[in-house]
Write an enzyme that holds these catalytic residues in place. Structure first.
Site, PDB file in Angstrom:
ATOM      1  N   HIS A  18      95.287  38.126  18.803  1.00 48.23           N
ATOM      2  CA  HIS A  18      94.576  37.948  20.074  1.00 48.23           C
ATOM      3  C   HIS A  18      93.070  38.191  19.922  1.00 48.23           C
ATOM      4  O   HIS A  18      92.273  37.612  20.659  1.00 48.23           O
ATOM      5  CB  HIS A  18      95.208  38.842  21.153  1.00 48.23           C
ATOM      6  CG  HIS A  18      96.613  38.420  21.490  1.00 48.23           C
ATOM      7  ND1 HIS A  18      97.575  39.266  21.977  1.00 48.23           N
ATOM      8  CD2 HIS A  18      97.223  37.198  21.380  1.00 48.23           C
ATOM      9  CE1 HIS A  18      98.699  38.590  22.175  1.00 48.23           C
ATOM     10  NE2 HIS A  18      98.516  37.337  21.810  1.00 48.23           N
ATOM     11  N   HIS A  41     103.347  27.878  22.017  1.00 41.19           N
ATOM     12  CA  HIS A  41     104.485  28.815  22.086  1.00 41.19           C
ATOM     13  C   HIS A  41     103.989  30.017  22.889  1.00 41.19           C
ATOM     14  O   HIS A  41     103.589  31.034  22.336  1.00 41.19           O
ATOM     15  CB  HIS A  41     104.919  29.247  20.696  1.00 41.19           C
ATOM     16  CG  HIS A  41     105.465  28.140  19.847  1.00 41.19           C
ATOM     17  ND1 HIS A  41     104.676  27.149  19.322  1.00 41.19           N
ATOM     18  CD2 HIS A  41     106.731  27.866  19.436  1.00 41.19           C
ATOM     19  CE1 HIS A  41     105.439  26.315  18.628  1.00 41.19           C
ATOM     20  NE2 HIS A  41     106.693  26.728  18.679  1.00 41.19           N
ATOM     21  N   SER A 102      99.138  35.660  24.920  1.00 39.43           N
ATOM     22  CA  SER A 102      98.083  34.694  24.600  1.00 39.43           C
ATOM     23  C   SER A 102      97.644  33.828  25.786  1.00 39.43           C
ATOM     24  O   SER A 102      96.431  33.603  25.961  1.00 39.43           O
ATOM     25  CB  SER A 102      98.501  33.811  23.417  1.00 39.43           C
ATOM     26  OG  SER A 102      99.760  33.229  23.631  1.00 39.43           O
ATOM     27  N   GLU A 120     106.325  26.446  26.815  1.00 39.75           N
ATOM     28  CA  GLU A 120     107.336  27.454  26.454  1.00 39.75           C
ATOM     29  C   GLU A 120     108.702  26.790  26.587  1.00 39.75           C
ATOM     30  O   GLU A 120     109.006  26.182  27.603  1.00 39.75           O
ATOM     31  CB  GLU A 120     107.199  28.680  27.377  1.00 39.75           C
ATOM     32  CG  GLU A 120     108.300  29.710  27.286  1.00 39.75           C
ATOM     33  CD  GLU A 120     108.549  30.273  25.879  1.00 39.75           C
ATOM     34  OE1 GLU A 120     107.601  30.723  25.224  1.00 39.75           O
ATOM     35  OE2 GLU A 120     109.719  30.248  25.441  1.00 39.75           O
ATOM     36  N   GLY A 146     107.063  22.954  22.131  1.00 37.87           N
ATOM     37  CA  GLY A 146     105.646  22.964  21.765  1.00 37.87           C
ATOM     38  C   GLY A 146     105.323  22.037  20.609  1.00 37.87           C
ATOM     39  O   GLY A 146     104.246  21.437  20.555  1.00 37.87           O
ATOM     40  N   ASP A 166     102.070  29.606  17.752  1.00 40.52           N
ATOM     41  CA  ASP A 166     102.557  30.972  17.501  1.00 40.52           C
ATOM     42  C   ASP A 166     104.080  31.023  17.640  1.00 40.52           C
ATOM     43  O   ASP A 166     104.622  31.652  18.563  1.00 40.52           O
ATOM     44  CB  ASP A 166     101.878  31.908  18.526  1.00 40.52           C
ATOM     45  CG  ASP A 166     102.279  33.361  18.340  1.00 40.52           C
ATOM     46  OD1 ASP A 166     102.748  33.716  17.247  1.00 40.52           O
ATOM     47  OD2 ASP A 166     102.110  34.135  19.295  1.00 40.52           O
TER      48      ASP A 166
HETATM   49  N1  SAM Z   1     101.983  33.314  21.906  1.00 44.55           N
HETATM   50  C1  SAM Z   1     102.592  34.433  22.618  1.00 44.55           C
HETATM   51  C2  SAM Z   1     101.576  35.556  22.707  1.00 44.55           C
HETATM   52  O1  SAM Z   1     100.735  35.674  21.803  1.00 44.55           O
HETATM   53  O2  SAM Z   1     101.620  36.287  23.693  1.00 44.55           O
HETATM   54  C3  SAM Z   1     103.851  34.914  21.940  1.00 44.55           C
HETATM   55  C4  SAM Z   1     104.798  33.842  21.604  1.00 44.55           C
HETATM   56  S1  SAM Z   1     106.271  34.344  20.824  1.00 44.55           S
HETATM   57  C5  SAM Z   1     105.771  34.819  19.231  1.00 44.55           C
HETATM   58  C6  SAM Z   1     107.043  32.801  20.547  1.00 44.55           C
HETATM   59  C7  SAM Z   1     107.527  32.102  21.807  1.00 44.55           C
HETATM   60  O3  SAM Z   1     107.863  30.761  21.468  1.00 44.55           O
HETATM   61  C8  SAM Z   1     108.769  32.690  22.433  1.00 44.55           C
HETATM   62  O4  SAM Z   1     108.518  32.980  23.776  1.00 44.55           O
HETATM   63  C9  SAM Z   1     109.829  31.582  22.310  1.00 44.55           C
HETATM   64  O5  SAM Z   1     110.712  31.529  23.418  1.00 44.55           O
HETATM   65  C10 SAM Z   1     108.965  30.358  22.263  1.00 44.55           C
HETATM   66  N2  SAM Z   1     109.528  29.167  21.587  1.00 44.55           N
HETATM   67  C11 SAM Z   1     110.450  29.093  20.587  1.00 44.55           C
HETATM   68  N3  SAM Z   1     110.590  27.823  20.150  1.00 44.55           N
HETATM   69  C12 SAM Z   1     109.738  27.074  20.907  1.00 44.55           C
HETATM   70  C13 SAM Z   1     109.387  25.691  20.919  1.00 44.55           C
HETATM   71  N4  SAM Z   1     109.976  24.817  20.079  1.00 44.55           N
HETATM   72  N5  SAM Z   1     108.459  25.260  21.816  1.00 44.55           N
HETATM   73  C14 SAM Z   1     107.844  26.144  22.667  1.00 44.55           C
HETATM   74  N6  SAM Z   1     108.139  27.467  22.690  1.00 44.55           N
HETATM   75  C15 SAM Z   1     109.058  27.929  21.820  1.00 44.55           C
END
Ligand code: SAM
Length: 283
Positions: A18, A41, A102, A120, A146, A166
């Site tokens: 971040h 993500h 994020s 998401e 994503g 991410d």
């Molecule tokens: N970027 C966020 C942050 O920094 O606060 C944290 C994200 S976390 C590491 C990963 C997220 O990606 C999860 O909420 C998960 O549900 C989501 N996710 C998993 N596969 C995905 C996809 N194919 N497309 C979008 N989101 C996805």
């Protein structure tokens, strides 16, 4: 889709990720022209550090908890101000209970002309995220894959901005998927800035990833890493990495100030290491 970011929100990896995010956006804010952030993500956006999930691991105490309690030396402290302001904005009564993910941090950095697109895939998390941004005309939250969205939403109409990638790294082959997605995205929008996060568990995976990125031939890829412990067997998370494609020209110098300070603060005693390296420089 078992990964729940609530267990890890505000941990050392989030802090590094971040801070890089706010440094990139701080640079974009220097020009009046609008930019767009695409968060592929996004997670749920806001995390309760006093909730069951965060309390169960307590990871945030060694991340944002330590940063707020101890701060950083002056030069680094100045560079993390926008990040800490984004955290403070979610804790208006003081203290530290809520941690912005994020999309909230990116949103905090937007000016009226800028836009955020947050994707998401987890249905419930996407609903929470939509609720969290309800009524916000600068943000569009979409329940979508994503990776697929990167194929259809690039380049954004502003032709200026950041794609933050991410993923949860719960499936095998995620490093390969990252490299392939970059090749496709970069073809569609070579001038965009991209920040791809990755976990450092098994150093061999990370070396293979860097080699694969170099082989893409894509120029201007900066590798930024912080490790807080020695690698272990079986591998567990001991470091946080980000590759930034088309980084702001100031990012390398800024990270030379920030990463050593974070290594001293967030690592096990004397175990902090950092890396700032061009996988590829100019074309
Ligand atoms: N970027 C966020 C942050 O920094 O606060 C944290 C994200 S976390 C590491 C990963 C997220 O990606 C999860 O909420 C998960 O549900 C989501 N996710 C998993 N596969 C995905 C996809 N194919 N497309 C979008 N989101 C996805």
């Amino acid at each position: 889709m078992n990964y729940r970011h609530a267990f890890h929100a505000g941990n050392f990896a989030d802090v590094v990720k971040h801070i890089i995010l706010v440094r990139i956006l701080s640079y974009m804010m220097r020009k009046e022209t609008a930019f767009r952030v695409i968060d592929t993500h996004a997670g749920v956006g806001l995390y309760d550090l006093w909730g069951d999930a965060a309390e169960r691991t307590g990871e945030w105490r060694e991340g944002i908890g330590r940063l707020i309690a101890h701060g950083l030396p002056d030069a680094a402290a100045a560079l993390v101000v926008p990040y800490l302001l984004a955290v403070k904005a979610q804790n208006p009564d003081g203290g530290l209970r809520y941690y912005p993910g994020s999309p909230f941090i990116a949103r905090h950095m937007l000016r009226p002309q800028d836009r955020l697109m947050a994707l998401e895939l987890h249905p419930q998390d996407a609903d929470f995220l939509k609720e969290n941004f309800a009524g916000d005309i600068q943000t569009r939250v979409t329940h979508l894959d994503g990776w697929a969205a990167m194929g259809t939403h690039l380049p954004p109409k502003e032709k200026r901005g950041l794609v933050l990638v991410d993923p949860p790294f719960e499936q095998k082959g995620e490093f390969g998927r990252m490299a392939n997605s970059l090749i496709k995205a970069h073809k569609r929008w070579p001038g965009g800035t991209y920040a791809y996060w990755y976990p450092i568990k098994d150093p061999a995976d990370v070396t293979a990833y860097a080699t694969a990125l170099k082989a893409t031939g894509i120029p201007r890829i900066l590798r930024l890493e912080l490790t807080i412990r020695a690698p272990s067997t079986p591998p567990r998370l001991h470091g946080s990495g980000m590759v930034v494609i088309n980084p702001p020209y100031v990012l390398e110098e800024e990270m030379k100030i920030i990463l050593p300070a974070l290594a001293a603060l967030l690592a096990d005693e004397g175990r902090g290491r950092f890396r700032i390296e061009w996988i590829r420089g100019e074309a």
